[in-house]
Write an enzyme that holds these catalytic residues in place. Structure first.
Site, PDB file in Angstrom:
ATOM      1  N   LYS A  94     -10.395  -0.299  10.739  1.00  0.00           N
ATOM      2  CA  LYS A  94     -10.581  -1.479   9.887  1.00  0.00           C
ATOM      3  C   LYS A  94     -10.943  -2.706  10.713  1.00  0.00           C
ATOM      4  CE  LYS A  94      -7.131   0.045   6.483  1.00  0.00           C
ATOM      5  NZ  LYS A  94      -7.957   0.607   5.429  1.00  0.00           N
ATOM      6  N   ASP A 133       3.217  -4.348   8.173  1.00  0.00           N
ATOM      7  CA  ASP A 133       2.012  -3.548   7.965  1.00  0.00           C
ATOM      8  C   ASP A 133       0.835  -4.491   8.228  1.00  0.00           C
ATOM      9  OD1 ASP A 133      -0.251  -2.366   7.034  1.00  0.00           O
ATOM     10  OD2 ASP A 133       0.615  -1.637   5.156  1.00  0.00           O
ATOM     11  N   CYS A 146      -4.966   2.574  -3.464  1.00  0.00           N
ATOM     12  CA  CYS A 146      -3.693   3.054  -2.890  1.00  0.00           C
ATOM     13  C   CYS A 146      -2.570   2.040  -3.091  1.00  0.00           C
ATOM     14  CB  CYS A 146      -3.821   3.404  -1.414  1.00  0.00           C
ATOM     15  SG  CYS A 146      -5.055   4.659  -1.100  1.00  0.00           S
ATOM     16  N   HIS A 198       0.872  -1.179   0.000  1.00  0.00           N
ATOM     17  CA  HIS A 198       0.000   0.000   0.000  1.00  0.00           C
ATOM     18  C   HIS A 198       0.912   1.233   0.000  1.00  0.00           C
ATOM     19  CE1 HIS A 198      -2.728   2.958   1.902  1.00  0.00           C
ATOM     20  NE2 HIS A 198      -3.725   2.179   1.534  1.00  0.00           N
ATOM     21  N   GLN A 238      -4.349  -4.907   7.330  1.00  0.00           N
ATOM     22  CA  GLN A 238      -5.360  -5.876   6.896  1.00  0.00           C
ATOM     23  C   GLN A 238      -5.293  -7.188   7.667  1.00  0.00           C
ATOM     24  OE1 GLN A 238      -7.763  -4.885   5.221  1.00  0.00           O
ATOM     25  NE2 GLN A 238      -6.938  -3.017   4.307  1.00  0.00           N
TER      26      GLN A 238
END
Ligand code: C6P
Length: 416
Positions: free
Chosen positions: A235, A209, A374, A132, A212
């Site tokens: 999220k 990261d 993104c 991303h 998600q």
């Protein structure tokens, strides 16, 4: 037993849906909402909304500054949220969790604080081609400033990371390997523990990261042995405006502050200051207090469901979704087979642009995201500019997948 055959009796989707007030609304007159955009942001259960509402109605005060009853209550609630989130990700101590605004700010904290203090011209940082922009641009900015070299683990045609190439890149003796545990476009779940083990063996630190992965999979930072993990509340059923940077204590302690101001100091004189202890050293100014409390309620909600059950539910939906989408002539779904991915299906149609797909689906109340999500370099790699993306979470059902498929047939008919 295949994932599809596993019982998910304890996972009562209708009961879960009843906790989400927004799922009861119509988006157009007589057209109920089918929300398939949780990868962008998730919806919020009443438990989260109520916790924030209760805070403002009952306990609102600034934290760490007062000794009156409300200030003490609100400080305790804020710190309790940190403890719950720390337990949720298996962090050895809540002091290793820094409240930030979101994943993006968490990654910028690492590049600007750890990166500036530790990286020198010619040093190598390894990223991946599926990142991303939030895990690309901060490193690009630092690379420009410090004359660093960025290298990328390639993505295969199937949408997996090429680990042979990664093995070769590690011979360059990188200082940092920063990667998404789960791709927001392909849905690919990367073998994070293996990537981290290999990085450490080569002498590099790691940043995960987790934007998600933390919302959708059981993530334990100790089991991963990660050095830094970044994720966002919005999220994972929590409010927007708050995120976490988890960092290994020894690293955080050695890092200079990121932002300066109130609360991040122990002592200030006119020309100098002494930094506060962890985690306050990195939390300058009045933080998002109600949001932290909402974040705590969100992780409680997910912990009650059980993250293994959440993962299994999404596996069931993505298996079914890929099966149904692949039936539709011309649909191209990007990313690996269902067993290697989470609940994300990004696709194109020969007849219609992703924006048109999204607009037509919206007439049936179906919310999907369209665009580059993104992740422009990843779309460039696949030779496309945009995809339509359906993404799934705890409140989605197999029937909603059927409505999506009906909607796509409608798009095909309109643009034939
Ligand atoms: N992806 C999507 O629709 P923030 O905006 O800071 O909360 O999260 C940034 C981010 C970082 N990494 C990954 C893998 C992400 O998916 C995201 C956010 C959303 O795909 C909004 S662009």
């Amino acid at each position: 037993m295949s994932v599809l055959e596993q019982p998910i009796a304890a996972f009562d989707v209708q009961k879960i849906r009843s906790d989400f007030p927004i799922l009861r609304r119509d988006v157009h007159p007589g057209v109920p909402l089918i929300y398939l955009d949780s990868t962008a942001t998730s919806q919020k259960p009443r438990q989260v909304i109520d916790a924030m509402d209760e805070f403002y109605r009952h306990s609102n005060a600034n934290i760490h500054r007062g000794i009156h009853a409300l200030a003490e209550e609100s400080t305790a609630a804020y710190e309790l949220a940190r403890e719950r989130i720390a337990a949720f990700i298996g962090a050895p101590s809540p002091r290793e969790l820094i409240f930030t605004r979101n994943t993006t700010e968490s990654i910028n904290l690492v590049t600007q604080s750890w990166g500036r203090a530790n990286l020198n011209p010619g040093d190598i940082v390894i990223l991946t081609e599926m990142e991303h922009h939030s895990n690309l641009v901060p490193w690009q900015m630092l690379a420009q400033e410090r004359n660093l070299r960025l290298e990328f683990i390639p993505v295969t045609a199937e949408g997996l990371l090429d680990l042979d190439e990664y093995t070769s890149l590690l011979k360059l003796e990188p200082k940092m390997v920063a990667f998404a545990q789960m791709s927001n476009v392909l849905g690919t779940i990367n073998p994070a523990a293996e990537i981290i083990r290999m990085a450490h063996a080569a002498g590099a630190l790691t940043l995960v990261d987790g934007a998600q992965s933390v919302p959708h999979l059981p993530v334990n930072v100790r089991a991963l042995d990660a050095d830094f993990v970044a994720f966002s509340a919005h999220k994972m059923l929590g409010p927007s405006g708050i995120g976490i940077l988890y960092g290994r204590k020894s690293l955080l302690e050695a890092m200079p502050p990121f932002l300066g101001g109130g609360d991040m100091i122990r002592r200030v004189e006119l020309r100098s200051f002494q930094s506060n202890t962890l985690p306050y050293k990195f939390e300058a100014g009045t933080p998002a207090i109600a949001e932290a409390i909402g974040f705590g309620a969100a992780v409680d909600y997910l912990a009650n469901l059980g993250m293994e059950a959440v993962e299994r539910h999404e596996q069931k939906i993505i298996h079914y979704a890929l099966e149904r989408l692949e039936e539709i002539p011309g649909v191209k779904v990007f990313g690996p087979a269902a067993e290697h991915k989470g609940g994300v299906a990004s696709f194109t149609l020969p007849e219609a642009h992703a924006h048109d797909i999204s607009q037509v689906l919206d007439t049936d109340g179906i919310a999907v995201r369209a665009g580059h999500h993104c992740a422009m370099p990843l779309h460039d790699k696949f030779g496309i500019t945009a995809t339509a993306r359906a993404s799934f979470y705890v409140y989605n059902t197999l029937e909603e997948v059927d409505r999506l498929v009906d909607g796509i047939y409608k798009v095909k008919k309109l643009f034939a």
